[in-house]
Design an enzyme around this catalytic site. Structure first.
Site, short mmCIF file in Angstrom:
data_model
loop_
_atom_site.label_atom_id
_atom_site.label_comp_id
_atom_site.label_asym_id
_atom_site.label_seq_id
_atom_site.Cartn_x
_atom_site.Cartn_y
_atom_site.Cartn_z
N TYR A 1 26.63 30.76 18.03
CA TYR A 1 26.59 30.17 16.68
C TYR A 1 25.47 29.14 16.58
O TYR A 1 24.68 29.15 15.64
CB TYR A 1 27.95 29.54 16.38
CG TYR A 1 28.11 28.99 14.98
CD1 TYR A 1 28.31 29.84 13.89
CD2 TYR A 1 28.10 27.62 14.73
CE1 TYR A 1 28.48 29.34 12.60
CE2 TYR A 1 28.27 27.10 13.45
CZ TYR A 1 28.46 27.97 12.39
OH TYR A 1 28.64 27.46 11.11
N SER B 1 24.17 24.88 9.08
CA SER B 1 25.32 24.12 9.59
C SER B 1 24.77 22.86 10.24
O SER B 1 23.59 22.82 10.63
CB SER B 1 26.04 24.95 10.64
OG SER B 1 26.87 24.13 11.44
P1 NAI Z 1 34.52 31.91 5.48
O1 NAI Z 1 34.87 32.64 6.70
O2 NAI Z 1 35.60 31.28 4.66
O3 NAI Z 1 33.66 32.84 4.49
C1 NAI Z 1 32.60 33.60 4.95
C2 NAI Z 1 32.45 34.78 4.03
O4 NAI Z 1 31.40 35.61 4.51
C3 NAI Z 1 33.71 35.63 4.00
O5 NAI Z 1 33.96 36.03 2.67
C4 NAI Z 1 33.34 36.81 4.87
O6 NAI Z 1 34.03 37.99 4.54
C5 NAI Z 1 31.85 36.94 4.56
N1 NAI Z 1 31.15 37.68 5.60
C6 NAI Z 1 31.19 37.49 6.94
N2 NAI Z 1 30.44 38.42 7.56
C7 NAI Z 1 29.92 39.20 6.57
C8 NAI Z 1 29.08 40.34 6.58
N3 NAI Z 1 28.62 40.86 7.72
N4 NAI Z 1 28.73 40.90 5.39
C9 NAI Z 1 29.18 40.38 4.23
N5 NAI Z 1 30.00 39.32 4.17
C10 NAI Z 1 30.37 38.74 5.33
O7 NAI Z 1 33.44 30.84 5.90
P2 NAI Z 1 32.89 29.53 5.19
O8 NAI Z 1 33.49 28.37 5.88
O9 NAI Z 1 32.97 29.62 3.72
O10 NAI Z 1 31.38 29.63 5.68
C11 NAI Z 1 30.32 30.07 4.88
C12 NAI Z 1 29.03 29.69 5.58
O11 NAI Z 1 29.01 28.27 5.77
C13 NAI Z 1 28.84 30.32 6.96
O12 NAI Z 1 27.49 30.70 7.11
C14 NAI Z 1 29.20 29.19 7.91
O13 NAI Z 1 28.54 29.30 9.14
C15 NAI Z 1 28.72 27.99 7.12
N6 NAI Z 1 29.36 26.74 7.53
C16 NAI Z 1 30.69 26.50 7.29
C17 NAI Z 1 31.26 25.30 7.70
C18 NAI Z 1 32.69 24.97 7.45
O14 NAI Z 1 33.15 23.91 7.94
N7 NAI Z 1 33.45 25.74 6.72
C19 NAI Z 1 30.47 24.27 8.39
C20 NAI Z 1 29.09 24.63 8.59
C21 NAI Z 1 28.57 25.82 8.17
#
Ligand code: NAI
Length: 257
Positions: A158, A145
């Site tokens: 985080y 991130s």
């Molecule tokens: P999201 O919440 O839409 O998706 C995250 C996915 O990971 C979900 O499908 C969730 O069920 C899964 N997940 C969470 N904990 C889990 C576990 N213990 N075991 C298996 N699956 C698990 O989030 P998003 O936005 O797609 O984020 C994905 C990555 O990108 C994360 O690591 C987040 O920190 C990073 N990120 C996202 C940003 C954003 O603006 N959306 C910005 C910077 C980083």
């Protein structure tokens, strides 16, 4: 679309929505067979399987909670067993918890650190053991991130997890290079996904954020997936230990007075 991943197999954690889903689709479009992952198999998982199969790729969903060391190690072993090998590991699953620093509970700290750091640490370890045993090359992409670099008040756990990910990747690049394993981070800025739903619902807060993004727009999941695909490909064959920011200029922006 290029075909950079023919005969490659990729595991993307947390891939039933958001950035992970886009990464899985992008790698599949370019020829990879895909292992999807989420805590539970759901309807979206089913739809994604159908979508990827339609592209002519092999695909399997493995339910596993990557915050649990035993489960993440089993996920890697199972992923190898599904199609007989594994080339690309995208550690995407992650979460955040908002709280003033003095209100953060041990439970919230643990869930953030276990998901965003510990699970990734031991998942990488299991993947490296596999590559080493089989004398195979590998490539690892961690979804970091902008907050591995810039502050995010009220999200201290985080930031601690993503900051640690920065140094983990720097460190492992050196240790894993002799094994022909590359490792890099992708650092998204503000991307439109369910993780940002509160922000997207709050017009005033959103405007303030856009003032800090020189490109004046949120990122799309496809913007992130494109960089992940580059780093996973042989075109990035001399890239390891780096972080690629996908943030519309957010991290190092400067407001001219
Ligand atoms: P999201 O919440 O839409 O998706 C995250 C996915 O990971 C979900 O499908 C969730 O069920 C899964 N997940 C969470 N904990 C889990 C576990 N213990 N075991 C298996 N699956 C698990 O989030 P998003 O936005 O797609 O984020 C994905 C990555 O990108 C994360 O690591 C987040 O920190 C990073 N990120 C996202 C940003 C954003 O603006 N959306 C910005 C910077 C980083």
């Amino acid at each position: 679309m290029m075909n950079r991943f023919e005969n490659k197999i990729a595991l993307v954690t947390g891939s039933s929505q958001g950035i992970g889903e886009a990464c899985a689709l992008r790698l599949a479009k370019e020829g990879a067979d895909i292992i999807l992952n989420g805590r539970k198999f759901d309807e979206r998982g089913e739809e994604l399987i159908a979508e990827i199969e339609k592209m002519g790729r092999r695909v399997k969903f493995l339910a596993a909670d990557v915050s649990k060391t035993k489960d993440v190690i089993k996920l890697i072993d199972d992923a190898v067993a599904v199609f007989g090998s594994l080339d690309i590991l995208v550690n995407n699953a992650g979460l955040e918890k908002k709280a003033d620093f003095w209100e953060v509970t041990e439970e919230d700290y643990d869930i953030v650190m276990d998901t965003n750091l510990k699970g990734i640490f031991f998942g990488i370890q299991a993947f490296v053991k596999y590559c080493k045993r089989e004398k195979r090359a590998g490539t690892i992409i961690n979804m970091s991130s902008v907050h591995e670099e810039i502050v995010f008040p009220h999200f201290s756990a985080y930031c601690a997890s993503k900051g640690a990910m920065k140094m983990l990747t720097r460190n492992l690049a050196t240790e894993l290079a002799p094994l022909n394993i590359r490792i890099n981070n992708v650092a998204p800025g503000a991307v439109t996904t369910p993780i940002n739903q509160d922000l997207l619902n709050n017009k005033e807060q959103l405007e303030k954020l856009l003032d800090n993004i020189p490109m004046r727009r949120m990122g799309k999941v496809e913007d992130v997936a494109a960089v992940v695909a580059f780093l996973a490909s042989d075109e990035a064959g001399y890239v390891t230990g780096s972080t690629y920011f996908v943030d519309g200029g957010l991290t190092y922006h400067y407001e001219e007075q």
